[in-house]
Design a protein around this motif. Sequence first.
Motif, mmCIF file in Angstrom:
data_model
loop_
_atom_site.group_PDB
_atom_site.id
_atom_site.type_symbol
_atom_site.label_atom_id
_atom_site.label_comp_id
_atom_site.label_asym_id
_atom_site.label_seq_id
_atom_site.Cartn_x
_atom_site.Cartn_y
_atom_site.Cartn_z
ATOM 1 N N ARG B 309 0.814 -1.208 0.000
ATOM 2 C CA ARG B 309 0.000 0.000 0.000
ATOM 3 C C ARG B 309 0.852 1.264 0.000
ATOM 4 N NH1 ARG B 309 -3.513 -1.916 4.887
ATOM 5 N NH2 ARG B 309 -4.401 0.163 4.906
ATOM 6 N N THR B 310 2.086 1.132 -0.483
ATOM 7 C CA THR B 310 2.974 2.288 -0.525
ATOM 8 C C THR B 310 2.322 3.461 -1.257
ATOM 9 O OG1 THR B 310 4.892 0.871 -0.468
ATOM 10 C CG2 THR B 310 5.237 3.094 -1.276
ATOM 11 N N ARG B 311 1.698 3.145 -2.409
ATOM 12 C CA ARG B 311 1.071 4.190 -3.208
ATOM 13 C C ARG B 311 -0.073 4.855 -2.427
ATOM 14 N NH1 ARG B 311 0.043 5.798 -8.632
ATOM 15 N NH2 ARG B 311 1.930 5.174 -9.679
ATOM 16 N N GLU B 312 -0.866 4.013 -1.777
ATOM 17 C CA GLU B 312 -1.965 4.557 -0.957
ATOM 18 C C GLU B 312 -1.412 5.516 0.094
ATOM 19 O OE1 GLU B 312 -4.427 1.649 1.182
ATOM 20 O OE2 GLU B 312 -4.649 3.157 2.770
ATOM 21 N N ILE B 313 -0.302 5.106 0.723
ATOM 22 C CA ILE B 313 0.303 5.955 1.747
ATOM 23 C C ILE B 313 0.736 7.276 1.109
ATOM 24 C CG2 ILE B 313 2.240 6.176 3.350
ATOM 25 C CD1 ILE B 313 2.082 3.006 3.517
ATOM 26 N N GLY B 314 1.338 7.187 -0.103
ATOM 27 C CA GLY B 314 1.757 8.383 -0.821
ATOM 28 C C GLY B 314 0.583 9.318 -1.078
ATOM 29 N N ILE B 315 -0.535 8.743 -1.517
ATOM 30 C CA ILE B 315 -1.722 9.562 -1.781
ATOM 31 C C ILE B 315 -2.177 10.261 -0.508
ATOM 32 C CG2 ILE B 315 -4.140 9.499 -2.473
ATOM 33 C CD1 ILE B 315 -3.396 6.959 -4.136
ATOM 34 N N ARG B 316 -2.255 9.485 0.566
ATOM 35 C CA ARG B 316 -2.716 10.060 1.831
ATOM 36 C C ARG B 316 -1.801 11.196 2.281
ATOM 37 N NH1 ARG B 316 -6.677 7.103 4.351
ATOM 38 N NH2 ARG B 316 -7.069 5.048 3.445
ATOM 39 N N LEU B 317 -0.474 10.963 2.159
ATOM 40 C CA LEU B 317 0.466 12.009 2.566
ATOM 41 C C LEU B 317 0.290 13.246 1.682
ATOM 42 C CD1 LEU B 317 3.653 9.845 3.213
ATOM 43 C CD2 LEU B 317 2.281 11.021 4.937
ATOM 44 N N ALA B 318 0.089 13.038 0.354
ATOM 45 C CA ALA B 318 -0.032 14.162 -0.571
ATOM 46 C C ALA B 318 -1.248 15.018 -0.251
ATOM 47 C CB ALA B 318 -0.117 13.642 -2.004
ATOM 48 N N ILE B 319 -2.341 14.390 0.131
ATOM 49 C CA ILE B 319 -3.541 15.191 0.379
ATOM 50 C C ILE B 319 -3.620 15.693 1.813
ATOM 51 C CG2 ILE B 319 -4.862 14.067 -1.439
ATOM 52 C CD1 ILE B 319 -6.261 12.481 0.699
ATOM 53 N N GLY B 320 -2.525 15.544 2.551
ATOM 54 C CA GLY B 320 -2.462 16.249 3.826
ATOM 55 C C GLY B 320 -2.412 15.397 5.074
ATOM 56 N N ALA B 321 -2.274 14.054 4.929
ATOM 57 C CA ALA B 321 -2.120 13.229 6.122
ATOM 58 C C ALA B 321 -0.743 13.473 6.710
ATOM 59 C CB ALA B 321 -2.283 11.760 5.765
ATOM 60 N N ARG B 322 -0.665 13.525 8.021
ATOM 61 C CA ARG B 322 0.638 13.623 8.672
ATOM 62 C C ARG B 322 1.198 12.218 8.835
ATOM 63 N NH1 ARG B 322 0.233 17.421 13.928
ATOM 64 N NH2 ARG B 322 -0.551 19.308 12.963
ATOM 65 N N GLY B 323 2.517 12.172 9.099
ATOM 66 C CA GLY B 323 3.131 10.882 9.406
ATOM 67 C C GLY B 323 2.385 10.193 10.538
ATOM 68 N N SER B 324 1.993 10.985 11.548
ATOM 69 C CA SER B 324 1.320 10.393 12.709
ATOM 70 C C SER B 324 -0.040 9.810 12.324
ATOM 71 C CB SER B 324 1.167 11.430 13.815
ATOM 72 O OG SER B 324 0.405 12.524 13.344
ATOM 73 N N ASP B 325 -0.706 10.426 11.313
ATOM 74 C CA ASP B 325 -1.993 9.877 10.863
ATOM 75 C C ASP B 325 -1.794 8.491 10.262
ATOM 76 O OD1 ASP B 325 -3.541 12.099 11.542
ATOM 77 O OD2 ASP B 325 -3.021 13.121 9.676
ATOM 78 N N VAL B 326 -0.743 8.370 9.442
ATOM 79 C CA VAL B 326 -0.459 7.087 8.796
ATOM 80 C C VAL B 326 -0.065 6.066 9.854
ATOM 81 C CG1 VAL B 326 1.047 5.890 7.168
ATOM 82 C CG2 VAL B 326 0.190 8.174 6.624
ATOM 83 N N LEU B 327 0.770 6.496 10.803
ATOM 84 C CA LEU B 327 1.183 5.601 11.886
ATOM 85 C C LEU B 327 -0.038 5.073 12.630
ATOM 86 C CD1 LEU B 327 4.091 5.176 13.781
ATOM 87 C CD2 LEU B 327 2.464 6.170 15.347
#
Lengths: 247, 405
Positions: B309-327
């Motif tokens: 899900r690397t790409r999904e993570i990239g999308i989330r980060l691009a639209i404003g997710a913080r590292g902590s959100d992904v964590l």
Amino acid sequence: MGDAVIEVHGLTKTYSTGATEVHALRGIDLTIHRGELVAIMGSSGSGKSTLMNLLGCLDTPTSGTYELDGVRVDGLGKNELAAIRNQKLGFVFQGFNLLARTTAVENVELPLLYDRGGKKRDPRKLAVAALERVGLGQRLDHQPSELSGGQQQRVAIARALVTEPALVLADEPTGNLDTKTTIEVMALFQELNTQGITIVLVTHEPDVAAYATRVVEIRDGHIRRDEPVANRRKAAEDLLHVEEDAA
Amino acid sequence: MKTTVLIKLATASIRKNKMRATLTMLGIIIGVAAVIVMVAVGYGARTRIRAQINNLGTNMIVITPGAAQTAGVSQGAQAFANLSLDDVDKIRRESQYVAAVSPVVVSRAQVIGPAGNWRSQINGVDVDYQTIRDWPTESGDFFSADDVNATRKVAVLGATVAANLFPDQDPVGQEVQIRNVPFRIAGVLSKKGQTATGTDSDDIVLMPYTTARATLSGRVFIPQILASTTNEQDIPAAQQELTELMRETHRLAGNDPNDFTVRNQNDLAQAAESSTRVMTLLLAAIASISLLVGGIGIMNIMLVSVTERTREIGIRLAIGARGSDVLTQFLVESIVMGVFGGLIGLIVGFSGAKILGHFTGWETVISPIVMIIAVGFSGAVGVFFGYYPARKAAALDPIQALRYE
Ligand SMILES: Nc1ncnc2c1ncn2[C@@H]1O[C@H](COP(=O)(O)OP(=O)(O)OP(=O)(O)O)[C@@H](O)[C@H]1O
Ligand SMILES: [Mg+2]
């Protein structure tokens, strides 16, 4: 023209991979005002994507200043950049980059879920409105795999719009689309642009650049050409011709 | 992001990979089920043993010949025939704490009644035996001190013996023959049920120890002396005192080890429980290994998931997710997997314990605290083994992640 959305001075970006250094950008000065539709052109490897990543706060410049919507962005931390991306920017990618096995509405809602502004908004209502705005009101619960490329790109545009950003950035948004769909997407960009949304897009095709209000050409990390489009085309009209030809 | 949204996200992504999630949770499921069964069965066995030991008598102390097992080597308790009536007399005369004391002479013999034969255990005891074992008669009376002194041929039957020899009449006042000697039946004891080792307490005939020694040839030594105190607090003092009195009659010098063993009911219970402890340990081992393997399974799947899900993570980060959100997203996913596995394990363990209880006849007890701890612990396993993959996801660079094919 209104006030500046983007103000960039002496922007450089140098990638160092091991011993070699790649100077992707060598000093960019660029001002983009509210309501412009700017096409960035240039040959492969000229630094377009690098510039878009910097403008999109996905990366930090090696040197230079960047003011976005009146806020100094260079030198901000990771979390602050995430907040800027969330609130001031919308992204449209060449490969659409929607979440698989996730419906159109859920994809469009996503940026609102990461908003820490504390504004009381109904993500679903706003997402539905954004999808209606791009003409996909009938496809709310479809997953990306059930949509055509053009429709997927519209969902992506709706996702970029849903937070009402100051700037929409699109890196080769029509790169994966055929001629007709390309014109459709450009018609949508033009329509949104007339509604006051500032758009910067990267393209290889002069035909696509002809729909912009201004063309910026980059070569070897420098701006080589920056001028208004003389004979600006209207995508909505071209679309009629394409449909006539097909009929 | 709100917690409800996060949990919804996590369950959604788990549902997209049901099979994989189930297999991943298997370790946790087995681990938690083992814990539940272990605790339920362990508790059930313990309560049962306690009940049986308490059923033996009230404030009872048991003296047996030979030293207690030391370092796992049995001293061969039955080999020393060194308990004597002198010991009993001395205890009766000199003990401050002991309220009742009785020798127990043990034998087995055929008991012949009017309706047939029954082979049973024959115990020669004193009248105090009834007090020590807290064992009332169902009909008739226990024999008297007079019977003991006069070596009278009277017997008291256990419920099983009475039921087999006198199926449809009251045995009291009737006669039975033991080793060709007629005994008058003074009474029938009430039912006591099974002992901790599973033998029938009611398959017994009691008679005065004097009579037993006179009529039952052969086994004349005393394998056991029973004593009891009036109240529970006196037991340790009584044990101490009994030990000293016994050492006197056995003429043991200062450093000589005891050639007898004095134990109370608690000691007996602990000895009986040690056998269930092996089973508990085995289950505990299975549980901890399963939880460990389950945790590693979660970690492995989460690492695969992060890569996928690397790409999904990239999308989330691009639209404003913080590292902590992904964590948080990935961490919640592994916690949900852990907790969900724990809940399934709870159900499996619960049913397992019930089935086991049904077949063994043990009472299985499942306390809510154990349930909470089990599910909480599997959640903690999720946190522990999910943290590293989640950290990896959060540390991704948005541009690299978006480019990932
Ligand atoms: N992460 C990186 N590490 C090292 N060099 C990089 C990196 N990203 C880009 N470059 C280099 O920087 C230069 C500019 O790349 P960029 O992707 O901006 O080009 P582009 O104009 O977008 O090209 P295209 O039209 O093919 O997309 C290229 O020489 C490229 O090899
Ligand atoms: Mg590019």
